[in-house]
Scaffold this active site. Structure first.
Site: not given
Ligand code: IPE
Ligand code: IPE
Ligand code: MG
Length: 247
Positions: A18, A35, A129
Site C-alpha cells: 500500500d 503503481h 519461491l
Molecule cells: C489494500 O489497499 C489493497 C491492496 C494493497 C491491493 P487499499 O488502499 O485498497 O486499502 P484501504 O482502502 O486503504 O483500506
Molecule cells: C496500493 O496503493 C495499490 C493498490 C491498491 C492497487 P494505493 O493505490 O492504495 O496507494 P495509496 O494508499 O492511495 O497511497
Molecule cells: Mg491504499
C-alpha cells in the site's frame, strides 16, 4: 530465563503493498506512476526473497473493493498487470519461482486471464519461491466461497453438518495448500487488514510500516523479518509453557 525465538525466519509472508498513490502524489506524479514504481519494488523484493530462501510470499495486488476506484485508474492498473506479467514472467521462471493467483479471475479481461493462466502454467513445476498474487481477492469473498462449497456438499448429502471443522474450512479456502502466513507486512502507514486473508491470518504476526510501497526495499524486508524473529508466538499458551518445551 528469556525465551529463545522459536522460528527465526518466516515460511510464509503476506504483504499489503500500500502507498503507491501517495508516493506519486508527493512527487506531483499521476497515481499510475506510483503503481509502476510499485511493480519495480515487487520485482526487487522477489529477487531478495529468492536470495534469502523464503518459501512463500502472498501479495495483495488488487482487492475486490478496488473496482470502486476511478475507471481510469482501474483501466491503467489492468494494463499494468498485463505488461508486468508479460515482462517479468520469464525472469520469475528462470529464478525457479512458482506463480499462482488467488481471487476471482473470471471478472478480468480475457487478455489478463490469458496472461495469468500462462504465467501459472509456465512456472507450475518450479520448486523455488511460491509467489501468490491476490488479484480481485477479498477475505470475505474467500470465506463465502468456502461456505457455498460446504453448503453444496451438505445439500447433496456428501457431507454432514458435524463434519464441518477448521481443517475442512481451511481446505476450501484460497491458499489451502499453504501454511498460514507467519508474517503480515503492510506498508503505507495504515493499520488495517483491508479484507485480506481474514481466516488465514488468525495467528499471523502483524507488522506495519509507514514506508510507502515504492520505497520499500530488501533492507526493510530484512528489518521486518528481524522484528518477526523476536516475537514469541504463543498460540494461546503461556510463555512459561513455551520455555519449558524449548529447554
Ligand atoms: C489494500 O489497499 C489493497 C491492496 C494493497 C491491493 P487499499 O488502499 O485498497 O486499502 P484501504 O482502502 O486503504 O483500506
Ligand atoms: C496500493 O496503493 C495499490 C493498490 C491498491 C492497487 P494505493 O493505490 O492504495 O496507494 P495509496 O494508499 O492511495 O497511497
Ligand atoms: Mg491504499
Amino acid at each position: 530465563m528469556n525465551a529463545k525465538p522459536i522460528i527465526t525466519k518466516p515460511d510464509h509472508v503476506a504483504i499489503v503493498m500500500d502507498g503507491n498513490g501517495r508516493w506519486a502524489k508527493s512527487r506531483g506524479l499521476p497515481r499510475v506512476a506510483g503503481h509502476r514504481s510499485g511493480v519495480k519494488t515487487l520485482r526487487k523484493l522477489i529477487e531478495h526473497a529468492v536470495r534469502i530462501e523464503l518459501n512463500t510470499i502472498t501479495v495483495y495486488a488488487f482487492s475486490r473493493e478496488n473496482w470502486q476506484r476511478p475507471k481510469k485508474e482501474v483501466d491503467l492498473l489492468m494494463d499494468l498487470f498485463i505488461s508486468a506479467l508479460e515482462s517479468e514472467v520469464e525472469d520469475l521462471h528462470k529464478n525457479n519461482v512458482r506463480v499462482t493467483f488467488i481471487g476471482d479471475r473470471s471478472e478480468f479481461s480475457n487478455k489478463l486471464q490469458n496472461s495469468i493462466n500462462q504465467s501459472e502454467s509456465l512456472t507450475s513445476l518450479n520448486s523455488g519461491l511460491c509467489l501468490n498474487v491476490a488479484a480481485n481477492y477479498s477475505g470475505r469473498w474467500d470465506i463465502i466461497k468456502a461456505i457455498q462449497s460446504i453448503a453444496q456438499e451438505i445439500e447433496s448429502k456428501t457431507l454432514a453438518v458435524d463434519d464441518i471443522n477448521e481443517k475442512l474450512v481451511s481446505s476450501k479456502l484460497s491458499l489451502a495448500d499453504y501454511k498460514d502466513p507467519d508474517l503480515f507486512i503492510r506498508t503505507g502507514g495504515e493499520q488495517r487488514i483491508s479484507n485480506y486473508l481474514l481466516w488465514q491470518t488468525a495467528y499471523t504476526e502483524l507488522y506495519f510500516t509507514e514506508t510507502l510501497w515504492p520505497d520499500f526495499d530488501a533492507k526493510q524486508l530484512d528489518l521486518a523479518i528481524d522484528w518477526f524473529s523476536k516475537r514469541q508466538r504463543r498460540f494461546g499458551k503461556t510463555a512459561e509453557q513455551l520455555e519449558q518445551t524449548q529447554n
